[in-house]
Design a protein around this motif. Structure first.
Motif: not given
Length: 279
Positions: A252, A254, A260, A262, A273-275
Motif C-alpha cells: 500500500s 498514498y 494504491h 493490494k 489490487d486497488e487504485t
C-alpha cells in the motif's frame, strides 16, 4: 454526508410490533405506518464531518421516515427531542467502549426547531434538522448529540421501537475524504476488473469508508492512512462491522493525489489490487 436509504425491513423486524407492545392501534399495525429515524447500516450512528475552521457553520442532518406500504396520504408532523441525548450517548459508549461526550448546549443551536414534516406523497424528509455551531469548539473532545422521536401530531402512526433514536457524532473531516475514480483488479475467486466513481466519507481523522468491497462484493470497507505511509484495510459484511472478511494488506501507499492498496480477503481467496485517484 450521505444519510440513509429508507426501506421496509426495519418495520417488518420491529420488536415492539412483534411483541404487541404498541397497544391497541390495530389500523396502524395492519398498514405498517411506522415513523422512524431510518438507518441503512443498522448502526444508529451518523458521523457528521466538518472542516475545523473558526467560523460558524450549519450542518443539515437526519432523515425522518415513514415505513409503510404506501407513501404518506397526508402531511405528517414529527416532533424530535434531545431530552434523552445524554442517555443515548452513555448507552452507545457502554456498548462500544466509546468516549463520546454531549455537545455543550451553549455551543450549538437548532435552526427551525425540532418539528419536521414528511410531505404528502413521500416516505421521508431528508436533512430536516440544521445544527448551527462553530467547528473550532469541537476539537477538544469527541462530541455527539442523541436525537429521539418524541411524538407524531397525526393519529394512526406508530413510533418505531428499533429506529426511534439516532446518534450524531461530530468528527473533524479527514484529509482523505474526497471523490475518487476507483479501479479494482480482482483475482483468485474471481478474475475481473471493476471501475467506479465513489465518494469516501470521514470515519475519523485518518480513516474513510466506502460502500461495497472492490466494486464486486456487497459490504463495507474502511481505509486507514497510517503515518508511515501505509494503509490498513477493514472489509466487512456491512457498516455494523459485525462480520469481517479478514482483510490482509499486501502492499500500500498514498499521496496527495490518491492511493494504491493490494489486499486479500477470506483467507487469501480473493485479492483486490486497488487504485483510487482523486477527482
Amino acid at each position: 454526508m450521505a444519510i440513509m436509504a429508507l426501506g421496509l425491513s426495519s418495520c417488518l423486524k420491529d420488536e415492539n410490533i412483534e411483541n404487541l407492545e404498541y397497544g391497541i392501534n390495530e389500523d396502524a399495525i395492519e398498514s405498517n405506518r411506522i415513523i422512524e429515524l431510518p438507518s441503512a447500516s443498522g448502526t444508529h450512528v451518523i458521523a457528521a464531518s466538518f472542516v475545523p475552521e473558526d467560523k460558524d457553520t450549519v450542518f443539515s442532518t437526519l432523515t425522518v421516515g415513514l415505513a409503510s406500504k404506501e407513501p404518506a396520504s397526508e402531511d405528517i408532523t414529527v416532533n424530535l427531542t434531545l431530552d434523552n441525548s445524554a442517555a443515548i450517548i452513555d448507552n452507545w459508549n457502554e456498548a462500544n467502549g466509546g468516549e463520546l461526550v454531549g455537545f455543550p448546549s451553549d455551543q450549538f443551536s437548532i435552526e427551525g426547531g425540532l418539528s419536521v414534516t414528511i410531505p404528502r406523497g413521500s416516505r421521508s424528509v431528508t436533512t430536516p434538522v440544521k445544527i448551527a455551531f462553530n467547528p473550532s469548539a469541537l476539537l477538544e473532545a469527541q462530541y455527539a448529540l442523541g436525537f429521539q422521536i418524541a411524538s407524531v401530531d397525526q393519529t394512526g402512526y406508530l413510533i418505531s421501537g428499533n429506529f426511534k433514536d439516532m446518534l450524531i457524532q461530530f468528527v473533524a473531516q479527514s484529509a482523505f475524504e474526497a471523490d475518487y475514480s476507483f479501479t479494482s483488479v480482482i483475482t483468485g475467486g474471481a478474475n475481473t476488473t471493476t471501475t467506479e466513481d465513489v465518494y469516501m466519507p470521514t470515519i475519523d481523522a485518518t480513516t474513510v469508508s466506502k460502500d461495497g468491497i472492490g466494486g464486486y462484493f456487497s459490504g463495507y470497507t474502511e481505509y486507514t492512512f497510517n503515518e508511515d505511509g501505509t494503509i490498513t484495510v477493514g472489509a466487512y459484511a456491512d457498516a455494523t462491522k459485525g462480520s469481517s472478511y479478514g482483510a490482509t494488506v499486501v502492499e500500500s501507499s498514498y499521496d496527495d493525489n490518491g492511493f494504491h492498496v493490494k489486499f486479500t480477503i477470506l483467507g487469501g481467496g480473493y485479492t483486490f489490487d486497488e487504485t483510487a485517484v482523486r477527482n
